[in-house]
Design a protein around this motif. Structure first.
Motif: not given
Length: 278
Positions: A21-49
């Motif tokens: 995840l690149l960025g703070s409030d607005s973010a670029l998500l790169i290579d989301p290969a699979a889901r897990n709790d840690a990634l879900d939490a990281a994405i929830a903490a950002h605005s993935v645009d």
């Protein structure tokens, strides 16, 4: 540029793929290969645009579709590769990029760098983290070992060119698709190039000594037991042969290779042969 990295479990030799995840409030998500709790939490903490991938291999795109639907982010793909992107991810891209394209995240810009070789569509993403330049390189490089570059998809000539291009840019940090952050980019890249050229010399020597098919050349070019990775080794050898053929160092008809050097007799003209009794 804030950089967050989450490792997710994938079916790869390393066992995990790095999602960024690149960025703070607005973010670029790169290579989301699979889901897990840690990634879900990281994405929830950002605005993935925005969502993008370095390349279309399954261990880099597995959760693109789900996160695109959930976040409503703009999905990017390389220009000219939209169809293969949709086939791999199950979703059509909203926008496309080329080398040099800037993706805006808040007040920052992430630039796309074309680094083909591992796959034809492979790209990296360049941004600044304070005074450091960081380059997300996907499967161009790893901190230790080597990256798979196997024909027909992999292009060894393009791969070495991409390594040299990144070496010349001299970023401060490389963020790879697998394994730890690379803090000595130029040293690591030189090691990767040297390792490839050393393997290439083994392949060339094998052909010079009479090995002809990919299987024969593989047997001669590897000293260690490769039975567990035989298909990967043969794909790598195939990529080396194709590179050598383009450079006219060997002849390759798609099945058999031969050493592309004139016989001793061919070095003499008719006049010289007569003069020296040949």
């Amino acid at each position: 540029m804030n950089v967050s990295r989450v490792s997710v479990q994938t079916n790869t030799p390393s066992g995990t793929t790095n999602t960024y995840l690149l960025g703070s409030d607005s973010a670029l998500l790169i290579d989301p290969a699979a889901r897990n709790d840690a990634l879900d939490a990281a994405i929830a903490a950002h605005s993935v645009d925005h969502i993008a991938v370095t390349h279309h291999h399954p261990d880099h795109i597995g959760a693109v579709h789900e996160y695109a639907i959930e976040t409503g982010a703009t999905v990017w793909a390389k220009h000219g590769r939209e169809r293969s992107f949709k086939s791999a991810t199950g979703i059509a891209p909203d926008r496309t990029f080329r080398g040099g394209t800037a993706i805006e995240i808040g007040s920052e810009r992430i630039h796309v760098l074309e680094i083909p070789g591992h796959t034809p569509e492979h790209v990296g993403f360049v941004g600044n983290d304070g005074e450091q330049t960081r380059l997300l390189v996907g499967d161009l490089a790893v901190a230790t070992g080597s990256v798979a570059v196997g024909a027909p998809e992999g292009d060894m000539r393009a791969y070495l060119g991409s390594l040299r291009r990144v070496h010349a840019r001299a970023p401060d940090v490389l963020d790879p698709g697998h394994g730890p952050v690379i803090t000595t980019p130029r040293t690591t890249i030189r090691e990767l190039i040297d390792r490839r050229l050393d393997r290439e010399q083994h392949v060339l020597t094998a052909v010079e000594l009479g090995a002809s098919t990919v299987s024969e050349i593989t047997d001669a070019a590897y000293e260690k037991d490769i039975s567990s990775v035989r298909s990967l080794a043969e794909a790598t050898v195939n990529a080396h042969i194709k590179k050598l053929a383009v450079e006219q160092k060997v002849k390759w008809d798609g099945t058999h290779a031969s050493f592309d050097r004139p016989r001793e007799d061919d070095l003499f003209s008719i006049e010289e042969k007569t003069r020296y009794g040949r």
